[in-house]
Motif scaffolding. Sequence first.
Motif, PDB file in Angstrom:
ATOM      1  N   LYS A  78      36.672   6.561  40.499  1.00 50.77           N
ATOM      2  CA  LYS A  78      36.893   5.262  39.825  1.00 50.77           C
ATOM      3  C   LYS A  78      36.413   5.358  38.380  1.00 50.77           C
ATOM      4  N   ARG A  79      37.169   4.769  37.489  1.00 53.93           N
ATOM      5  CA  ARG A  79      36.765   4.728  36.087  1.00 53.93           C
ATOM      6  C   ARG A  79      35.500   3.922  35.889  1.00 53.93           C
ATOM      7  N   ILE A  80      34.676   4.382  34.993  1.00 50.38           N
ATOM      8  CA  ILE A  80      33.435   3.694  34.680  1.00 50.38           C
ATOM      9  C   ILE A  80      33.674   2.640  33.601  1.00 50.38           C
ATOM     10  N   ASN A  81      34.447   3.007  32.598  1.00 50.07           N
ATOM     11  CA  ASN A  81      34.578   2.141  31.425  1.00 50.07           C
ATOM     12  C   ASN A  81      35.966   1.553  31.313  1.00 50.07           C
ATOM     13  N   LYS A  82      36.067   0.534  30.507  1.00 55.27           N
ATOM     14  CA  LYS A  82      37.364  -0.045  30.188  1.00 55.27           C
ATOM     15  C   LYS A  82      38.149   0.940  29.331  1.00 55.27           C
ATOM     16  N   ARG A  83      39.450   0.860  29.437  1.00 54.55           N
ATOM     17  CA  ARG A  83      40.328   1.659  28.603  1.00 54.55           C
ATOM     18  C   ARG A  83      40.023   1.368  27.125  1.00 54.55           C
ATOM     19  N   GLU A  84      39.934   2.395  26.323  1.00 49.56           N
ATOM     20  CA  GLU A  84      39.675   2.171  24.896  1.00 49.56           C
ATOM     21  C   GLU A  84      40.976   1.835  24.164  1.00 49.56           C
ATOM     22  N   THR A  85      40.870   1.047  23.120  1.00 45.76           N
ATOM     23  CA  THR A  85      42.073   0.790  22.317  1.00 45.76           C
ATOM     24  C   THR A  85      42.315   1.963  21.385  1.00 45.76           C
ATOM     25  N   LEU A  86      43.550   2.056  20.952  1.00 41.80           N
ATOM     26  CA  LEU A  86      43.923   3.108  20.011  1.00 41.80           C
ATOM     27  C   LEU A  86      43.122   2.954  18.716  1.00 41.80           C
ATOM     28  N   ALA A  87      42.862   1.722  18.316  1.00 43.36           N
ATOM     29  CA  ALA A  87      42.104   1.476  17.087  1.00 43.36           C
ATOM     30  C   ALA A  87      40.692   2.061  17.189  1.00 43.36           C
ATOM     31  N   THR A  88      40.077   1.915  18.361  1.00 46.06           N
ATOM     32  CA  THR A  88      38.734   2.474  18.574  1.00 46.06           C
ATOM     33  C   THR A  88      38.765   3.994  18.450  1.00 46.06           C
ATOM     34  N   ILE A  89      39.761   4.585  19.064  1.00 50.37           N
ATOM     35  CA  ILE A  89      39.862   6.053  19.037  1.00 50.37           C
ATOM     36  C   ILE A  89      40.125   6.537  17.609  1.00 50.37           C
ATOM     37  N   GLN A  90      41.011   5.830  16.938  1.00 50.36           N
ATOM     38  CA  GLN A  90      41.352   6.184  15.554  1.00 50.36           C
ATOM     39  C   GLN A  90      40.104   6.129  14.660  1.00 50.36           C
ATOM     40  N   LYS A  91      39.290   5.116  14.864  1.00 44.70           N
ATOM     41  CA  LYS A  91      38.067   4.950  14.080  1.00 44.70           C
ATOM     42  C   LYS A  91      37.097   6.099  14.378  1.00 44.70           C
ATOM     43  N   ARG A  92      36.994   6.458  15.675  1.00 45.68           N
ATOM     44  CA  ARG A  92      36.096   7.551  16.032  1.00 45.68           C
ATOM     45  C   ARG A  92      36.558   8.857  15.390  1.00 45.68           C
ATOM     46  N   THR A  93      37.881   9.081  15.401  1.00 45.90           N
ATOM     47  CA  THR A  93      38.415  10.283  14.753  1.00 45.90           C
ATOM     48  C   THR A  93      38.016  10.316  13.282  1.00 45.90           C
ATOM     49  N   ARG A  94      38.208   9.201  12.604  1.00 42.55           N
ATOM     50  CA  ARG A  94      37.911   9.161  11.169  1.00 42.55           C
ATOM     51  C   ARG A  94      36.437   9.481  10.927  1.00 42.55           C
ATOM     52  N   ARG A  95      35.580   8.832  11.705  1.00 35.77           N
ATOM     53  CA  ARG A  95      34.141   9.083  11.548  1.00 35.77           C
ATOM     54  C   ARG A  95      33.803  10.540  11.867  1.00 35.77           C
ATOM     55  N   SER A  96      34.427  11.072  12.914  1.00 35.51           N
ATOM     56  CA  SER A  96      34.175  12.473  13.292  1.00 35.51           C
ATOM     57  C   SER A  96      34.500  13.401  12.126  1.00 35.51           C
ATOM     58  N   VAL A  97      35.680  13.226  11.554  1.00 33.88           N
ATOM     59  CA  VAL A  97      36.111  14.134  10.478  1.00 33.88           C
ATOM     60  C   VAL A  97      35.223  13.952   9.256  1.00 33.88           C
ATOM     61  N   GLU A  98      34.918  12.700   8.926  1.00 33.02           N
ATOM     62  CA  GLU A  98      34.114  12.438   7.731  1.00 33.02           C
ATOM     63  C   GLU A  98      32.709  13.031   7.835  1.00 33.02           C
ATOM     64  N   SER A  99      32.223  13.191   9.055  1.00 31.60           N
ATOM     65  CA  SER A  99      30.858  13.703   9.187  1.00 31.60           C
ATOM     66  C   SER A  99      30.813  15.234   9.305  1.00 31.60           C
ATOM     67  N   LEU A 100      31.955  15.869   9.118  1.00 34.16           N
ATOM     68  CA  LEU A 100      31.971  17.344   9.104  1.00 34.16           C
ATOM     69  C   LEU A 100      31.833  17.845   7.670  1.00 34.16           C
ATOM     70  N   ALA A 101      31.186  18.982   7.504  1.00 32.43           N
ATOM     71  CA  ALA A 101      31.020  19.564   6.168  1.00 32.43           C
ATOM     72  C   ALA A 101      32.386  19.943   5.593  1.00 32.43           C
ATOM     73  N   PRO A 102      32.527  19.896   4.269  1.00 32.75           N
ATOM     74  CA  PRO A 102      33.804  20.238   3.625  1.00 32.75           C
ATOM     75  C   PRO A 102      34.324  21.613   4.030  1.00 32.75           C
ATOM     76  N   GLN A 103      33.410  22.566   4.240  1.00 32.82           N
ATOM     77  CA  GLN A 103      33.850  23.934   4.595  1.00 32.82           C
ATOM     78  C   GLN A 103      34.520  23.962   5.966  1.00 32.82           C
ATOM     79  N   ILE A 104      34.199  22.986   6.803  1.00 39.14           N
ATOM     80  CA  ILE A 104      34.827  22.917   8.125  1.00 39.14           C
ATOM     81  C   ILE A 104      36.178  22.210   8.018  1.00 39.14           C
ATOM     82  N   ARG A 105      36.275  21.284   7.051  1.00 40.53           N
ATOM     83  CA  ARG A 105      37.502  20.499   6.903  1.00 40.53           C
ATOM     84  C   ARG A 105      38.565  21.183   6.067  1.00 40.53           C
ATOM     85  N   GLN A 106      38.186  22.158   5.249  1.00 43.51           N
ATOM     86  CA  GLN A 106      39.182  22.755   4.344  1.00 43.51           C
ATOM     87  C   GLN A 106      40.275  23.499   5.119  1.00 43.51           C
TER      88      GLN A 106
END
Lengths: 459, 459
Positions: free
Chosen positions: A398-426
């Motif tokens: 059984k699922r523990i949590n409610k389904r996440e919205t696409l907006a939530t996931i999109q925001k997490r992606t943005r934060r994830s990428v922004e918190s990586l060093a430039p050398q990892i993002r290049q």
Amino acid sequence: MIQTPDQPLDLKASDYALLTDLYQLSMIACYCGEGLENQPASFELFVRRLPSDFGYLIAVGLEQALEYLETWHFSDQQLEALEKTGIFAQVPQKFWSLLQGGKFGGDVWAVPEGTAIFANEPILRVEAPLWQAQLVETYLLNTLNYQTLVATKAARMRDIAGPEAILLEFGARRAFSPQGSLWAARAALAGGLDATSNVLAALNLGQKPSGTMAHSLIMAFEATQGSEDDAFRAFHRYFPAASLLIDTYDTVAAATRIAQQVQKGELEITGVRLDSGDLVELSQKVRSLLPDVKIFASGDLDEWEIQRLKQQGASIDGYGLGTKLVSGAAVNGVYKLVEINGIPTMKQSSHKATYPGRKQIFRAQDDHQIYYDRLGLAHETPNPNEQPLLQLMMQQGKRINKRETLATIQKRTRRSVESLAPQIRQLDHPLSLTLEVSEALENLRSTVKERLQSELING
Amino acid sequence: MIQTPDQPLDLKASDYALLTDLYQLSMIACYCGEGLENQPASFELFVRRLPSDFGYLIAVGLEQALEYLETWHFSDQQLEALEKTGIFAQVPQKFWSLLQGGKFGGDVWAVPEGTAIFANEPILRVEAPLWQAQLVETYLLNTLNYQTLVATKAARMRDIAGPEAILLEFGARRAFSPQGSLWAARAALAGGLDATSNVLAALNLGQKPSGTMAHSLIMAFEATQGSEDDAFRAFHRYFPAASLLIDTYDTVAAATRIAQQVQKGELEITGVRLDSGDLVELSQKVRSLLPDVKIFASGDLDEWEIQRLKQQGASIDGYGLGTKLVSGAAVNGVYKLVEINGIPTMKQSSHKATYPGRKQIFRAQDDHQIYYDRLGLAHETPNPNEQPLLQLMMQQGKRINKRETLATIQKRTRRSVESLAPQIRQLDHPLSLTLEVSEALENLRSTVKERLQSELING
């Protein structure tokens, strides 16, 4: 060859249980015979290497994985078809009764969708009776491998294009099957694109679809009514101020005529799309003619091409992204047994050795930056600056949590990428994040290695 | 953003009508307003360039295209969802009534599945009222682009591996969505592979699925029972003489123990699989230990790797083909308006110019070899040594012929490839077939070009 007709391929959710590699079923039959089928087993899903030129991955596809685990079951008709293959003629009856009533009743640990992950880090762990954990391998890999690929590409494109650029997913015609186009659209939005042209995908995801016009509209009007401008005017009658595709015959000539009409107040326009030619030169010319209009570019674009266009001074506000976003080399996730009946296991093949035991990713980060990841055992305590990334997502089926919205996931992606060093993002020769391995995990690896060696010596 | 919940992606055949790019619907709305929606239109589907390093393509995917055309329709619910987007607020009511009762009633010309085709040759032509022919673009491209890619790769792998090699499709976990895995399996078999491990795909296609065992079986037995040999013996209890996966710990050690047991008569075995390490060296060692056993290799193999293994003297009887077969760069088919209301049209964009008018491929061939193709107009008469390739497959929305069996398509693929010159079949810098263009088509192109020029000059 079985004597049944060559039928059309048909896809229903209830068919999914058979969407598995044959060997999963063969192994389950063997486990049934040997009394191993219900041994508690843990499998972890991870990539051994990042795809070439990728410094990180954005994990996406968990939603479809959980949906599958919640619903899979075998129909009588499916089991009958399976039996008729004759492959399972010598297996114990228990195999059939297991499949007949079988549902997934295990636990699933996973990183939330939109999380940046790296090589050798488990994206997901299944803890379930051996037969269940084994059977779901193929489908879980399918959903996580593909959506992670597309989401990562989308995140890279967003990162290069910048937060202001309008990024549109146009890949439906080049995706690998209709369902592939739906998953690509979802993953592309999760990875940071603004909208998709895929109407079905958009509606399923609660989004507004996006798009302009095709060359065929211009050609149809040219042939039957007389001119490109007739097509533009006609289209605006029903979609006022819509973006116009201006490269069917002569891009600069079309932009010049449009500019004249705009000046005379005969035409209102918000955007134009360029789909061919030298996009740097054309976009600059169009910008000088139509300074207040959004310029969209399309045609086999990817993150490298966006980077090149920006570096060479193209004047482009938005990008239509299709082929290169939804196709390409696969993310090669694997799904490996790491523990059975409390006993840690690992593979020792050359170049394919794995870490044993149930693991956790301890991520050292603050609000701004990810510093390093430490791969440890699931029961270890994080250091004060570390966050455990794998979360319990499903308990006893059984699922523990409610389904996440696409907006939530999109925001997490943005934060994830922004918190990586430039050398990892290049894009050019990116580095990967430092992956430390905990002492406890290194010790366990040595212990299991010794056990395997002694067994090999003792036969 | 529409205020509906983020729902799961769901795929039913009845949903397919909305699986289209938004602009197809926008253009149809415009055609309705301008009274063009029922103009007789012809669109052709072709590739501008072959994928890099490909000398030919094997056309596959027509079956799914015809199936789609026979069944698409819009449900009230779908139209309601479309209306709610607000995108179509200013379009004529005719648009909605057209979609509501709409079915595909056009003709389809296409090359049979398994036919070798080349750049600029129409694989398929749709002749239908403009709105219908326009709407189906996205889906038709999706099915033909992907299945053609996989079938071509499969045909190349078969060609390099030789007729005796056993080629197995193992791509389900790396395919781009579950449906992608089903289509990949179909196209792989159509292209010349022997079997698929994908159970659902195999059963749908009336085939027997194929497969061996995974490393997890060995690891589960190692951890709970004590040894790799226990795993082998257990598996053989239910699948006697089945192929064994021997690279989990030490390939040569495993093969040596197996050979000893075979010699003592304790073990019967038909095959072994190697999934890692130096396949040339390992296969030779295993062959010397187990001379009568089939050796299968797997692990990121493609036609280049098969060629290398053969050239370097590997001793391999069969190949498991997954990732590289089912993923990779897309085939970039396009679908272009070539005639409307009897008036030929073409695109003139830089590097993307097309041939106008309804065309036919006239192929000069005998039983052994394809000599050249001549692209002409549909009404031209073939020369005595030429065969027209495009056949009428659907008339007024109804299929003309019975569904072909996979065996028929597979046979056509084999014959197609065998009748191509070695320079077209080679992996390194293949040539393509000579494509001649008929005088009538060249003349038409000049005429249409002049018409377009004069219109551009006259505005």
